[in-house]
Scaffold this active site. Structure first.
Site, mmCIF file in Angstrom:
data_model
loop_
_atom_site.group_PDB
_atom_site.id
_atom_site.type_symbol
_atom_site.label_atom_id
_atom_site.label_comp_id
_atom_site.label_asym_id
_atom_site.label_seq_id
_atom_site.Cartn_x
_atom_site.Cartn_y
_atom_site.Cartn_z
ATOM 1 N N HIS A 2 7.529 -4.848 2.671
ATOM 2 C CA HIS A 2 8.222 -6.012 2.086
ATOM 3 C C HIS A 2 9.747 -5.865 2.112
ATOM 4 C CE1 HIS A 2 4.490 -7.805 0.935
ATOM 5 N NE2 HIS A 2 4.138 -6.781 0.179
ATOM 6 N N HIS A 27 -1.105 -7.997 2.168
ATOM 7 C CA HIS A 27 0.031 -8.927 2.070
ATOM 8 C C HIS A 27 0.763 -9.036 3.397
ATOM 9 C CE1 HIS A 27 -0.521 -7.242 -2.059
ATOM 10 N NE2 HIS A 27 -0.327 -8.503 -2.411
HETATM 11 C C1 SP5 Z 1 3.046 -2.993 -0.558
HETATM 12 C C2 SP5 Z 1 2.326 -4.037 -1.357
HETATM 13 O O1 SP5 Z 1 1.099 -4.133 -1.275
HETATM 14 N N1 SP5 Z 1 3.043 -4.798 -2.192
HETATM 15 C C3 SP5 Z 1 2.436 -5.818 -2.936
HETATM 16 C C4 SP5 Z 1 3.376 -6.455 -3.906
HETATM 17 C C5 SP5 Z 1 2.707 -7.524 -4.682
HETATM 18 N N2 SP5 Z 1 3.432 -7.883 -5.843
HETATM 19 C C6 SP5 Z 1 3.044 -9.085 -6.510
HETATM 20 C C7 SP5 Z 1 1.694 -8.973 -7.079
HETATM 21 C C8 SP5 Z 1 1.200 -10.286 -7.615
HETATM 22 C C9 SP5 Z 1 -0.149 -10.048 -8.217
HETATM 23 N N3 SP5 Z 1 -0.853 -11.244 -8.502
HETATM 24 C C10 SP5 Z 1 -1.946 -10.896 -9.377
HETATM 25 C C11 SP5 Z 1 -3.072 -11.821 -9.280
HETATM 26 C C12 SP5 Z 1 -4.222 -11.212 -10.047
HETATM 27 N N4 SP5 Z 1 -5.401 -11.992 -9.956
HETATM 28 ZN ZN ZN Z 2 -0.092 -5.154 0.011
#
Ligand code: SP5
Ligand code: ZN
Length: 370
Positions: A170, A208
């Site tokens: 990211h 992601h």
């Molecule tokens: C490297 C990597 O995998 N980074 C991921 C960063 C994600 N950060 C935001 C997470 C948002 C989580 N949403 C939660 C939904 C739960 N149902």
């Molecule tokens: Zn990820």
């Protein structure tokens, strides 16, 4: 398989993060890398070695010097400004719409503030990227892990694995975010193209979209970025990762996004992987950098795919069947109990070993001394 690992990641000791403003136990924690290391050690077929120091030049080949300076200075600066917080998170970000109607010249003159929270917003993507006292050292070590893994492959290994933490995909040229500070995979891919003069592919199978990797190579034709990921219509990072983003300039056609629906299972994922692998096979080059995430796993707390441990073995097997050399670097994956088994399955598949389960602790040689 040779594995590169540094205990320096332990100092990036993250306890909490925020999700839409609510404080929750952190997902990207030290235990992740320790679980993977312990399982690979128990397997007996992996050798673990320390990274070598590569300095900041390979980082600055990919990132803005201001980002490097920010990650290095942010914690001491916050301390100096008497900001008493367990970790540093921004409140405001320079959303590009803040400048709507202003001429590009005026916008270009807007500068980084020296106040810690403002700087965190200037260099950051989101509010869920905690920075602590040990972050800089850990992020530097993760880059060294990635570059040492690339060295092993350039030195003749068919595949090697770098247990990077914090992850990297990211992080863009001038931006940290998504638990990432420096883009380990992009730095490694850039170093490989410079060392070999050949094209390199990056295959990103983290759940992601790797917005940072896409941004870094958007206008470059020497690095082909292929990503399988949750459709950004519903999932972080939301604003990049669509199929119509294919690169520009020299990089036109060198970016392939394959967004996938909620519930993506083994079969759907393998079909998408085959699409990505076919595209890589159609481009020249001998080295593939793999951004390997296990947040595609069925039980992942922040994902919504349904992959099983068994399919990771098959994914590793299919990626290796490309016949290219593999620099395999760890990205995300947050369901800690299965992380070791998932990494082990993928890497054994990539090495052409079977997917026989690890003996349970207490039964058989591999588990008897644990
Ligand atoms: C490297 C990597 O995998 N980074 C991921 C960063 C994600 N950060 C935001 C997470 C948002 C989580 N949403 C939660 C939904 C739960 N149902
Ligand atoms: Zn990820």
């Amino acid at each position: 398989m040779r594995v590169v690992y540094s205990p320096a990641h332990l100092a990036h000791d993250i306890v909490t993060e925020t999700v839409m403003g609510a404080v929750i136990p952190a997902n990207e924690v030290a235990e992740r890398a320790e679980r993977i290391r312990a399982t690979l050690e128990a397997d007996g077929g992996f050798t673990i070695e320390a990274p070598t120091e590569h300095g900041t030049d390979p980082i600055l080949a990919v990132h803005d010097p201001g980002l490097l300076r920010f990650v290095e200075e942010a914690w001491p600066a916050a301390r100096a400004q008497a900001i008493g917080r367990p970790n540093l998170i921004a409140d405001t970000f320079p959303n590009f719409r803040m400048f709507e109607g202003m001429s590009p010249d005026v916008v270009a003159g807007i500068e980084e503030t020296q106040f810690a929270a403002g700087r965190a917003g200037w260099w950051g993507l989101d509010t869920a990227n905690p920075l602590v006292a040990g972050t800089y050292g850990a992020a530097r070590a993760a880059v060294d892990v990635a570059l040492t893994t690339a060295d092993l492959v350039l030195g003749g290994e068919r595949a090697a694995y770098g247990l990077c933490r914090p992850p990297g995909h990211h992080a863009a040229r001038s931006m940290a975010g998504g638990y990432c500070f420096f883009n380990n995979a992009a730095i490694a891919a850039d170093a490989v193209t410079r060392a070999t003069g050949q094209r390199v592919a990056i295959l990103d199978v983290d759940y992601h979209h790797g917005n940072g990797t896409q941004q870094i190579f958007w206008r470059r034709g020497d690095v082909f970025y292929v990503s399988l990921h949750a459709d950004p219509e519903r999932q972080y990072p939301f604003f990049l990762g669509r199929a119509n983003e294919t690169g520009e300039g020299e990089g036109a056609g060198a970016n392939l996004n394959i967004p996938l629906p909620a519930g993506t299972d083994d079969e759907t994922f393998l079909a998408a992987l085959d699409r990505g692998l076919e595209a890589i096979a159609a481009t020249p080059g001998d080295v593939v950098v793999v951004s390997l995430g296990f947040d595609t796993y069925g039980h992942d707390p922040i994902g919504d795919f349904a992959l099983t441990t068994a399919v990771y073995h098959e994914c590793g097997r299919r990626v290796a069947a490309l016949g290219r050399r593999l620099v395999i670097l760890q990205e995300g994956g947050y369901y800690r109990p299965a992380l070791g088994a998932n990494a082990r399955a993928w890497l054994r598949g990539a090495e052409g070993r079977d997917d026989e389960p690890l003996p349970a602790p207490g039964f058989g040689a591999a588990g008897s001394d644990r």
